[in-house]
Write a protein that holds these residues in place. Structure first.
Motif, PDB file in Angstrom:
ATOM      1  N   TYR A 218       0.944  -1.202  -0.023  1.00 50.78           N
ATOM      2  CA  TYR A 218      -0.165   0.111  -0.079  1.00 50.78           C
ATOM      3  C   TYR A 218       0.938   1.220   0.108  1.00 50.78           C
ATOM      4  N   LEU A 219       1.916   1.303   0.887  1.00 50.47           N
ATOM      5  CA  LEU A 219       2.821   2.444   0.969  1.00 50.47           C
ATOM      6  C   LEU A 219       3.673   2.452  -0.291  1.00 50.47           C
ATOM      7  N   VAL A 220       4.133   1.554  -0.707  1.00 47.74           N
ATOM      8  CA  VAL A 220       4.738   1.466  -1.902  1.00 47.74           C
ATOM      9  C   VAL A 220       4.150   2.219  -3.190  1.00 47.74           C
ATOM     10  N   ARG A 221       2.889   1.421  -3.329  1.00 44.73           N
ATOM     11  CA  ARG A 221       2.036   2.134  -4.264  1.00 44.73           C
ATOM     12  C   ARG A 221       1.777   3.679  -4.084  1.00 44.73           C
ATOM     13  N   ARG A 222       1.358   4.084  -2.976  1.00 47.33           N
ATOM     14  CA  ARG A 222       1.108   5.443  -2.838  1.00 47.33           C
ATOM     15  C   ARG A 222       2.519   6.237  -2.915  1.00 47.33           C
ATOM     16  N   LEU A 223       3.523   5.935  -2.588  1.00 50.60           N
ATOM     17  CA  LEU A 223       4.836   6.798  -2.976  1.00 50.60           C
ATOM     18  C   LEU A 223       5.129   6.633  -4.484  1.00 50.60           C
ATOM     19  N   GLY A 224       4.749   5.591  -5.007  1.00 54.01           N
ATOM     20  CA  GLY A 224       5.063   5.055  -6.253  1.00 54.01           C
ATOM     21  C   GLY A 224       4.243   6.297  -7.114  1.00 54.01           C
ATOM     22  N   GLU A 225       3.011   6.566  -6.709  1.00 55.42           N
ATOM     23  CA  GLU A 225       2.229   7.684  -7.455  1.00 55.42           C
ATOM     24  C   GLU A 225       2.850   9.018  -7.445  1.00 55.42           C
TER      25      GLU A 225
ATOM     26  N   GLY B 144       7.732  11.887 -10.298  1.00 55.82           N
ATOM     27  CA  GLY B 144       7.485  12.745 -11.312  1.00 55.82           C
ATOM     28  C   GLY B 144       6.486  13.903 -10.953  1.00 55.82           C
ATOM     29  N   SER B 145       6.273  13.811  -9.668  1.00 56.54           N
ATOM     30  CA  SER B 145       5.484  14.905  -8.896  1.00 56.54           C
ATOM     31  C   SER B 145       6.448  15.354  -7.621  1.00 56.54           C
ATOM     32  N   GLY B 146       7.464  15.613  -7.805  1.00 57.55           N
ATOM     33  CA  GLY B 146       8.282  15.868  -6.858  1.00 57.55           C
ATOM     34  C   GLY B 146       9.401  14.738  -6.387  1.00 57.55           C
ATOM     35  N   LEU B 147       8.890  13.523  -6.420  1.00 56.43           N
ATOM     36  CA  LEU B 147       9.747  12.626  -6.020  1.00 56.43           C
ATOM     37  C   LEU B 147      10.428  12.084  -7.602  1.00 56.43           C
ATOM     38  N   ASP B 148      11.849  11.815  -7.663  1.00 54.05           N
ATOM     39  CA  ASP B 148      12.322  11.200  -8.583  1.00 54.05           C
ATOM     40  C   ASP B 148      12.612   9.706  -8.584  1.00 54.05           C
ATOM     41  N   GLU B 149      12.796   9.133  -7.364  1.00 54.25           N
ATOM     42  CA  GLU B 149      13.114   7.729  -7.438  1.00 54.25           C
ATOM     43  C   GLU B 149      12.553   7.164  -6.141  1.00 54.25           C
ATOM     44  N   LEU B 150      11.901   5.988  -6.325  1.00 57.37           N
ATOM     45  CA  LEU B 150      11.563   5.351  -5.064  1.00 57.37           C
ATOM     46  C   LEU B 150      12.264   3.823  -5.097  1.00 57.37           C
ATOM     47  N   THR B 151      12.850   3.510  -4.166  1.00 58.43           N
ATOM     48  CA  THR B 151      13.691   2.116  -4.270  1.00 58.43           C
ATOM     49  C   THR B 151      13.740   1.432  -2.880  1.00 58.43           C
ATOM     50  N   LEU B 152      14.196   0.451  -2.666  1.00 59.32           N
ATOM     51  CA  LEU B 152      14.347  -0.173  -1.265  1.00 59.32           C
ATOM     52  C   LEU B 152      15.318  -1.005  -1.257  1.00 59.32           C
ATOM     53  N   THR B 153      15.868  -1.443   0.009  1.00 57.17           N
ATOM     54  CA  THR B 153      16.882  -2.507   0.216  1.00 57.17           C
ATOM     55  C   THR B 153      16.167  -3.793   0.984  1.00 57.17           C
TER      56      THR B 153
ATOM     57  N   ARG C 203       7.638 -12.909  -4.214  1.00 61.41           N
ATOM     58  CA  ARG C 203       6.011 -12.598  -4.014  1.00 61.41           C
ATOM     59  C   ARG C 203       5.713 -11.320  -4.368  1.00 61.41           C
ATOM     60  N   HIS C 204       6.888 -10.315  -4.547  1.00 63.75           N
ATOM     61  CA  HIS C 204       6.477  -9.064  -4.570  1.00 63.75           C
ATOM     62  C   HIS C 204       7.076  -8.274  -5.651  1.00 63.75           C
ATOM     63  N   ALA C 205       7.938  -8.762  -6.454  1.00 63.48           N
ATOM     64  CA  ALA C 205       8.723  -8.492  -7.489  1.00 63.48           C
ATOM     65  C   ALA C 205       7.930  -7.640  -8.518  1.00 63.48           C
ATOM     66  N   ASP C 206       6.946  -8.370  -9.185  1.00 64.20           N
ATOM     67  CA  ASP C 206       6.089  -7.820 -10.277  1.00 64.20           C
ATOM     68  C   ASP C 206       5.473  -6.540  -9.640  1.00 64.20           C
ATOM     69  N   GLU C 207       4.865  -6.670  -8.536  1.00 68.14           N
ATOM     70  CA  GLU C 207       4.077  -5.623  -8.133  1.00 68.14           C
ATOM     71  C   GLU C 207       4.939  -4.484  -7.846  1.00 68.14           C
ATOM     72  N   LEU C 208       6.348  -4.546  -7.201  1.00 67.71           N
ATOM     73  CA  LEU C 208       7.198  -3.477  -7.055  1.00 67.71           C
ATOM     74  C   LEU C 208       7.324  -2.626  -8.213  1.00 67.71           C
ATOM     75  N   TYR C 209       7.837  -3.569  -9.487  1.00 69.41           N
ATOM     76  CA  TYR C 209       7.850  -2.796 -10.590  1.00 69.41           C
ATOM     77  C   TYR C 209       6.576  -2.128 -11.240  1.00 69.41           C
ATOM     78  N   ASP C 210       5.496  -2.675 -10.793  1.00 65.88           N
ATOM     79  CA  ASP C 210       4.220  -1.871 -11.098  1.00 65.88           C
ATOM     80  C   ASP C 210       4.176  -0.538 -10.873  1.00 65.88           C
ATOM     81  N   CYS C 211       4.420  -0.583  -9.541  1.00 68.00           N
ATOM     82  CA  CYS C 211       4.500   0.615  -8.535  1.00 68.00           C
ATOM     83  C   CYS C 211       5.746   1.594  -8.793  1.00 68.00           C
ATOM     84  N   GLY C 212       6.393   1.155  -9.742  1.00 66.31           N
ATOM     85  CA  GLY C 212       7.376   2.337 -10.229  1.00 66.31           C
ATOM     86  C   GLY C 212       8.767   2.175  -9.862  1.00 66.31           C
ATOM     87  N   VAL C 213       9.107   1.062  -8.918  1.00 65.92           N
ATOM     88  CA  VAL C 213      10.391   0.817  -8.389  1.00 65.92           C
ATOM     89  C   VAL C 213      11.127   0.416  -9.787  1.00 65.92           C
ATOM     90  N   ARG C 214      12.361   0.740  -9.877  1.00 66.94           N
ATOM     91  CA  ARG C 214      13.036   0.378 -10.929  1.00 66.94           C
ATOM     92  C   ARG C 214      14.500  -0.284 -10.566  1.00 66.94           C
TER      93      ARG C 214
END
Length: 348
Positions: free
Chosen positions: A96-103, A106-115, A123-134
């Motif tokens: 939920y938080l990943v998706r909210r931040l991913g939105e 381009g509107s102030g935030l340049d990059e969202l990533t994680l360690t 379980r989460h790789a596809d959704e992470l990419y879908d949310c804008g994590v690169r």
């Protein structure tokens, strides 16, 4: 007053603060690391004790509150957010938080990533990419399954490899992080390097840091990266390059593989002079430096009012206390942690 408005999906517009964050030493603070949980499904020996006492869940900020805090930092000039832990992907409903931040990209935030330790990636790789994590960082200290179990205590090497496979298949760019540990994995770094570069991944090696009480003797674990680099140069040609990702690593190109190798050296050559980072915990505590105890309580300002003016003022006050650097020392006369909190609290 100059402000800039950016619309975030269906969310309310973010209003950019006219006074972005600059610390007392003239460094612009543009990078926020957010520890979304202090919990982890591993117990790495250099990071935490085996029988950890974690924060009560009632003390944690909600994901909605973390989103609001991150939005405040974006409005004040943060361009990059990294989600950390503990292990961020064990936090319930974290996507939920990943998706909210991913939105907000381009509107102030340049990059969202994680360690991540990689255990939940399949379980989460596809959704992470879908949310804008690169791109993501995956912690991996050894390629030996038995040694992996020993260093992580609870980790499953095969599951991490499955996660790395899934992440690459999803299109995520991976950087491997390895903590260099004397007499444990120092001889394996060349193999890790070849593995990473053979799969198109960068590798960063990190000196162990004196944070939190653990069962191990850190003086026995500590390996200066100056020595590791000298050892690597016996078989590789390392060329210094200007490549940066916004973090503290200094990079070289490994001519024999064509890949990049980073060194993070908080002990032998600290990276404080260019520090652009602050760290937010899952309880709303802001640490202006990884290696200092001074912190600011943003939870009180967050919950006092729905208006963000008080929160922005609390952030501004905290940034005025950002120190020039940390004071990490590891030797036989300093065999106590430089700070009492474990790395999992502030997320590295």
């Amino acid at each position: 007053m100059n402000t800039r408005v950016g619309t975030i999906g269906n969310a309310s517009p973010l209003v950019a603060d006219a006074h972005p964050m600059t610390d007392p030493f003239g460094r612009a603070v543009t990078y926020l690391r957010v520890s979304v949980t202090d919990r982890c499904d591993f117990r790495c020996t250099y990071c935490m004790a085996e029988n950890m006492t974690f924060l009560p869940k009632k003390d944690l900020l909600t994901l909605e509150e973390l989103d609001r805090l991150c939005s405040a930092f974006i409005a004040k000039g943060v361009k990059k957010i990294r989600l950390t832990g503990g292990e961020p992907l064990v936090r319930k409903n974290i996507m939920y938080l990943v998706r909210r931040l991913g939105e907000k990209i381009g509107s102030g935030l340049d990059e969202l990533t994680l360690t991540t330790n990689g255990s939940q990636l399949s379980r989460h790789a596809d959704e992470l990419y879908d949310c804008g994590v690169r791109r993501i960082n995956v912690s991996l200290d050894t390629l030996d399954p038995d040694k992996f179990r020993k260093i992580t205590r609870w980790g499953d090497f095969a599951k991490v490899m499955e996660g790395i496979d899934a992440a690459q298949k999803a299109g995520l760019k991976i950087k491997l992080n390895a903590v260099a540990l004397k007499d444990f994995n120092d001889a394996e770094i060349p193999e890790l390097l070849r593995f990473a570069h053979g799969r198109g991944m960068d590798l960063t090696v990190i000196e162990t840091m004196p944070m939190g009480e653990i069962e191990e003797d850190r003086t026995g674990q500590y390996l200066p990266l100056s020595k590791l680099r000298a050892d690597l140069e016996q078989q590789f040609t390392l060329t210094d390059i200007d490549y940066q990702t916004g973090g503290p690593a200094r990079y070289v190109r490994v001519e024999e593989t064509g890949g990049r190798l980073g060194f993070i050296t908080p002990m032998t050559h600290n990276f404080c002079e260019s520090c652009n980072r602050v760290r937010l915990t899952c309880t709303g505590t802001l640490y202006m430096c990884l290696g200092q105890n001074d912190a600011a309580d943003l939870r009180a300002a967050l919950r006092a009012t729905e208006d963000d003016a008080l929160l922005h003022a609390a952030i501004d006050e905290a940034i005025t206390r950002k120190p020039k650097g940390h004071d990490f020392i590891i030797d036989r006369t300093h065999n106590r942690p430089a700070v009492a909190r474990h790395m999992s609290v502030t997320g590295g």
